[in-house]
Scaffold this motif. Structure first.
Motif, PDB file in Angstrom:
ATOM      1  N   GLY A  69       0.827  -1.197   0.009  1.00 20.29           N
ATOM      2  CA  GLY A  69      -0.129   0.099  -0.075  1.00 20.29           C
ATOM      3  C   GLY A  69       0.877   1.403  -0.231  1.00 20.29           C
ATOM      4  O   GLY A  69       0.510   2.265  -0.649  1.00 20.29           O
ATOM      5  N   ILE A  70       1.905   1.329   0.710  1.00 21.14           N
ATOM      6  CA  ILE A  70       2.783   2.410   0.757  1.00 21.14           C
ATOM      7  C   ILE A  70       3.463   2.447  -0.478  1.00 21.14           C
ATOM      8  O   ILE A  70       3.597   3.733  -1.123  1.00 21.14           O
ATOM      9  N   GLU A  71       3.809   1.424  -1.319  1.00 21.69           N
ATOM     10  CA  GLU A  71       4.404   1.792  -2.590  1.00 21.69           C
ATOM     11  C   GLU A  71       3.320   2.225  -3.507  1.00 21.69           C
ATOM     12  O   GLU A  71       3.655   3.211  -4.325  1.00 21.69           O
ATOM     13  N   ALA A  72       2.270   1.895  -3.480  1.00 19.56           N
ATOM     14  CA  ALA A  72       0.968   2.509  -4.316  1.00 19.56           C
ATOM     15  C   ALA A  72       0.926   4.205  -3.989  1.00 19.56           C
ATOM     16  O   ALA A  72       0.767   4.744  -4.856  1.00 19.56           O
ATOM     17  N   LEU A  73       0.949   4.306  -2.557  1.00 17.08           N
ATOM     18  CA  LEU A  73       0.846   6.000  -2.356  1.00 17.08           C
ATOM     19  C   LEU A  73       2.058   6.528  -2.942  1.00 17.08           C
ATOM     20  O   LEU A  73       2.013   7.554  -3.550  1.00 17.08           O
ATOM     21  N   SER A  74       3.335   5.894  -2.788  1.00 17.46           N
ATOM     22  CA  SER A  74       4.399   6.642  -3.398  1.00 17.46           C
ATOM     23  C   SER A  74       4.373   6.690  -4.731  1.00 17.46           C
ATOM     24  O   SER A  74       4.980   7.620  -5.506  1.00 17.46           O
ATOM     25  N   ARG A  75       3.769   5.878  -5.459  1.00 16.13           N
ATOM     26  CA  ARG A  75       3.549   5.940  -6.998  1.00 16.13           C
ATOM     27  C   ARG A  75       2.370   6.708  -7.397  1.00 16.13           C
ATOM     28  O   ARG A  75       2.011   6.723  -8.666  1.00 16.13           O
ATOM     29  N   GLY A  76       1.757   7.515  -6.493  1.00 15.59           N
ATOM     30  CA  GLY A  76       0.623   8.464  -6.895  1.00 15.59           C
ATOM     31  C   GLY A  76      -0.809   8.231  -6.386  1.00 15.59           C
ATOM     32  O   GLY A  76      -1.841   9.012  -6.731  1.00 15.59           O
ATOM     33  N   MET A  77      -0.994   7.139  -5.740  1.00 12.58           N
ATOM     34  CA  MET A  77      -2.417   6.761  -5.172  1.00 12.58           C
ATOM     35  C   MET A  77      -2.642   8.099  -4.363  1.00 12.58           C
ATOM     36  O   MET A  77      -1.579   8.571  -3.466  1.00 12.58           O
ATOM     37  N   ASP A  78      -3.748   8.626  -4.088  1.00  8.34           N
ATOM     38  CA  ASP A  78      -4.070   9.595  -3.005  1.00  8.34           C
ATOM     39  C   ASP A  78      -4.482   9.444  -1.770  1.00  8.34           C
ATOM     40  O   ASP A  78      -3.747   9.656  -0.730  1.00  8.34           O
ATOM     41  N   GLN A  79      -5.003   8.096  -1.576  1.00 10.03           N
ATOM     42  CA  GLN A  79      -5.309   7.658  -0.073  1.00 10.03           C
ATOM     43  C   GLN A  79      -5.406   6.016  -0.282  1.00 10.03           C
ATOM     44  O   GLN A  79      -5.507   5.246  -1.004  1.00 10.03           O
ATOM     45  N   ALA A  80      -4.959   5.548   1.033  1.00 10.01           N
ATOM     46  CA  ALA A  80      -4.992   4.219   1.275  1.00 10.01           C
ATOM     47  C   ALA A  80      -5.730   3.615   2.794  1.00 10.01           C
ATOM     48  O   ALA A  80      -5.546   4.454   3.698  1.00 10.01           O
ATOM     49  N   ILE A  81      -6.265   2.540   2.760  1.00 12.63           N
ATOM     50  CA  ILE A  81      -6.680   2.012   3.567  1.00 12.63           C
ATOM     51  C   ILE A  81      -5.867   0.742   3.954  1.00 12.63           C
ATOM     52  O   ILE A  81      -5.971  -0.215   3.249  1.00 12.63           O
ATOM     53  N   PHE A  82      -5.359   0.645   5.129  1.00 11.21           N
ATOM     54  CA  PHE A  82      -4.567  -0.659   5.479  1.00 11.21           C
ATOM     55  C   PHE A  82      -5.306  -1.494   6.419  1.00 11.21           C
ATOM     56  O   PHE A  82      -5.780  -1.102   7.623  1.00 11.21           O
ATOM     57  N   VAL A  83      -5.318  -2.985   6.333  1.00 11.76           N
ATOM     58  CA  VAL A  83      -6.123  -3.693   7.078  1.00 11.76           C
ATOM     59  C   VAL A  83      -5.592  -4.908   7.493  1.00 11.76           C
ATOM     60  O   VAL A  83      -4.905  -5.699   6.717  1.00 11.76           O
ATOM     61  N   ASP A  84      -5.141  -5.229   8.811  1.00 11.16           N
ATOM     62  CA  ASP A  84      -4.559  -6.544   9.193  1.00 11.16           C
ATOM     63  C   ASP A  84      -5.404  -6.866  10.664  1.00 11.16           C
ATOM     64  O   ASP A  84      -5.554  -5.901  11.317  1.00 11.16           O
ATOM     65  N   LYS A  85      -5.235  -7.995  10.799  1.00  9.51           N
ATOM     66  CA  LYS A  85      -5.704  -8.529  12.159  1.00  9.51           C
ATOM     67  C   LYS A  85      -4.746  -8.752  13.035  1.00  9.51           C
ATOM     68  O   LYS A  85      -5.093  -8.862  14.453  1.00  9.51           O
ATOM     69  N   GLN A  86      -3.498  -8.487  12.959  1.00 10.42           N
ATOM     70  CA  GLN A  86      -2.235  -8.661  13.916  1.00 10.42           C
ATOM     71  C   GLN A  86      -2.087  -7.488  14.488  1.00 10.42           C
ATOM     72  O   GLN A  86      -1.897  -6.404  13.714  1.00 10.42           O
ATOM     73  N   GLY A  87      -2.123  -7.287  15.892  1.00 11.84           N
ATOM     74  CA  GLY A  87      -1.567  -5.900  16.572  1.00 11.84           C
ATOM     75  C   GLY A  87      -0.159  -5.528  16.116  1.00 11.84           C
ATOM     76  O   GLY A  87       0.265  -4.466  15.895  1.00 11.84           O
ATOM     77  N   LYS A  88       0.782  -6.548  15.956  1.00 11.79           N
ATOM     78  CA  LYS A  88       2.136  -6.178  15.737  1.00 11.79           C
ATOM     79  C   LYS A  88       2.171  -5.629  14.060  1.00 11.79           C
ATOM     80  O   LYS A  88       2.913  -4.720  14.003  1.00 11.79           O
ATOM     81  N   ALA A  89       1.332  -6.068  13.257  1.00 10.88           N
ATOM     82  CA  ALA A  89       1.321  -5.677  12.001  1.00 10.88           C
ATOM     83  C   ALA A  89       0.746  -4.263  12.055  1.00 10.88           C
ATOM     84  O   ALA A  89       1.390  -3.322  11.200  1.00 10.88           O
ATOM     85  N   ILE A  90      -0.298  -3.916  12.799  1.00  9.79           N
ATOM     86  CA  ILE A  90      -0.823  -2.511  12.893  1.00  9.79           C
ATOM     87  C   ILE A  90       0.211  -1.415  13.281  1.00  9.79           C
ATOM     88  O   ILE A  90       0.314  -0.365  12.766  1.00  9.79           O
ATOM     89  N   HIS A  91       0.895  -2.007  14.098  1.00  9.01           N
ATOM     90  CA  HIS A  91       1.980  -1.074  14.898  1.00  9.01           C
ATOM     91  C   HIS A  91       2.944  -0.942  13.897  1.00  9.01           C
ATOM     92  O   HIS A  91       3.638   0.393  13.947  1.00  9.01           O
ATOM     93  N   THR A  92       3.600  -1.972  13.035  1.00 10.73           N
ATOM     94  CA  THR A  92       4.493  -1.909  12.221  1.00 10.73           C
ATOM     95  C   THR A  92       4.041  -0.827  10.847  1.00 10.73           C
ATOM     96  O   THR A  92       4.883   0.009  10.446  1.00 10.73           O
ATOM     97  N   ILE A  93       2.772  -0.972  10.486  1.00 12.19           N
ATOM     98  CA  ILE A  93       2.074  -0.184   9.511  1.00 12.19           C
ATOM     99  C   ILE A  93       2.094   1.442   9.874  1.00 12.19           C
ATOM    100  O   ILE A  93       2.801   2.140   8.944  1.00 12.19           O
TER     101      ILE A  93
END
Length: 184
Positions: A56-80
């Protein structure tokens, strides 16, 4: 792991601690985005099973305006969230800790429609075909939008549905295959 191209090219990204996630390698990420973009003129992206948020960050860097990130892991959410701060894109993102099916229902209730949906679930634990059907049913992808599916090469995804046609299908190794659909 790093951002490959665009506004944040070269910035390092953290991986999710532990071995519960399987990050997409930079080499595969580069090949994928060269075929689906390589750059975007705005739009919205949903990164489901986001892990570190790298795709998702790659897509934003390449010109997307907005992103929604979803994961069910707490560690992943913190890392995002850390990675979004690092690349200074937190203001372009929403991050949710949720199950994929719940997230799709919530997006539908909000009336969200995406130009790019990224699916990179844990192999063997998620029914990709069922998720694809829900995305179509909830009308979450814009006409001509792209649906990226990273999966085990042994998984047989449909070549075409009433709404989707394969734009690219590639096996990158004995453990990684990618199918990219375009919404009709």
């Amino acid at each position: 792991m790093r951002v490959i191209a665009g506004k944040r090219k070269g910035q390092a990204l953290k991986a999710v601690p532990g071995n519960e996630t399987r990050p997409t390698t930079d080499k595969i990420k580069e090949a994928i985005f060269q075929s689906i973009g390589p750059f975007f003129d705005g739009g919205h992206v949903l990164d489901l099973f986001a892990g570190s948020g790298s795709l998702g960050i790659e897509a934003l860097s390449r010109g997307m305006d907005q992103a929604i990130f979803v994961d069910k892991q707490g560690k992943a959410i913190h890392t995002i969230k850390e990675n979004l701060k690092t690349v200074k894109m937190a203001n372009q993102a929403e991050v949710y800790r949720a199950d994929a099916k719940r997230a799709l229902k919530a997006a539908a209730k909000r009336g969200l429609v995406f130009d790019l949906i990224l699916l990179d679930p844990p192999y063997g634990k998620v029914n990709l075909i069922s998720l694809i059907q829900e995305i179509i049913e909830y009308e979450l992808i814009r006409k001509n939008g792209l649906l990226y599916c990273e999966h085990d090469p042994r998984d047989k995804l449909p070549e075409e549905t009433a709404n989707l046609t394969i734009q690219k299908q590639e096996v990158y190794s004995s453990t990684i295959a990618v199918t990219i659909y375009r919404f009709k």
